[in-house]
Design an enzyme around this catalytic site. Sequence first.
Site, PDB file in Angstrom:
ATOM      1  CG  ASP A  22     -39.669  54.238   0.692  1.00 45.95           C
ATOM      2  OD1 ASP A  22     -39.882  52.933   1.128  1.00 45.95           O
ATOM      3  OD2 ASP A  22     -38.920  54.835   0.998  1.00 45.95           O
ATOM      4  CD  GLU A  59     -39.479  54.727   6.865  1.00 49.23           C
ATOM      5  OE1 GLU A  59     -39.605  55.623   7.932  1.00 49.23           O
ATOM      6  OE2 GLU A  59     -38.678  55.023   6.136  1.00 49.23           O
ATOM      7  CD  GLU A 100     -31.949  52.842   7.021  1.00 47.27           C
ATOM      8  OE1 GLU A 100     -31.164  53.696   6.960  1.00 47.27           O
ATOM      9  OE2 GLU A 100     -33.231  52.801   6.659  1.00 47.27           O
ATOM     10  CG  ASP A 109     -39.218  58.012   2.033  1.00 48.14           C
ATOM     11  OD1 ASP A 109     -38.067  57.355   2.335  1.00 48.14           O
ATOM     12  OD2 ASP A 109     -40.144  57.822   3.176  1.00 48.14           O
ATOM     13  CB  SER A 110     -33.624  58.394   0.638  1.00 49.58           C
ATOM     14  OG  SER A 110     -33.969  57.120  -0.345  1.00 49.58           O
ATOM     15  CE  LYS A 164     -38.452  50.930   1.782  1.00 53.88           C
ATOM     16  NZ  LYS A 164     -38.549  51.956   3.123  1.00 53.88           N
TER      17      LYS A 164
END
Length: 279
Positions: A82, A114, A181, A43-44, A112
């Site tokens: 993501d 978070e 990360e 999603d970056s 993915k």
Amino acid sequence: MKTKADFFRMKQADEPIVMVTAYDFPSAKLVEQAGVDMILVGDSLGMVVLGYDSTIPVTVDDMIHHTKAVRRGAPNTFIVTDMPFMSYHASKEEALQNARRIMQQSGANAVKVEGADEVVETIAALTKAGVPVVAHLGLTPQSVGVLGGYKVQGKDAESAKKLLNDAKQCEQAGAIALVLECVPKQLGAAVARELTIPVIGIGAGAEVDGQVLVYHDLLGYGVNRVPKFVKQYAAIQETIVEALANYIADVKLRQFPEPAHTFTMKEEEWVALYGGKQS
């Protein structure tokens, strides 16, 4: 295409897993051609290709759109997509619905998510439903407001202990891998040792089970500030700007297009059009 079993085997054999974050067809095509093990559609993309100042505005539709492009470019590479901000937080039902859309419509092999705590239950629910899940701990960009910005996580004993415990919970819930990360290298190594699933680092030191970098960052291509943990293997942006400047100069001086780049009409057709020679 490598599978979950291949990644477990690579961890057991101490063979590093190489992952690259890519967002579109041409970059994915090159990444697969180079032989990368796994692609992350992160999603970056909100910041890297859509121009947002964070990942927060990115939607499930955005992720599906970009993953479809990546899949077309890399048909033989394992792809992780993501789940964006608030697409898996309100309820397990919503998480399942959004994960189903991503898996069915985009061509992703896994999703993915978070965070830990309540997210662990979501990982378990998705896993039970047959959705492969990659967990993400440490610096979690969707939570930068809560974390106080883009800072190294787990620097003290207490927070490091919690992160290690969170990682174990994610594994127990069924995660097939963990992205870790921006943590101290000692903590990265400890997490990789303690888990049986692959731990893929981004700013987590060299003693994890693999590494991931963003395509644009490692190639020196983009307008965003490059984090400390990025090694740039090229300076593509400088090459692109120089090429564009040369193109502008050629057009202004009427040096482009040259004969090699133009098409011609037979002389008799030109005469028929104008009734006389005009060339």
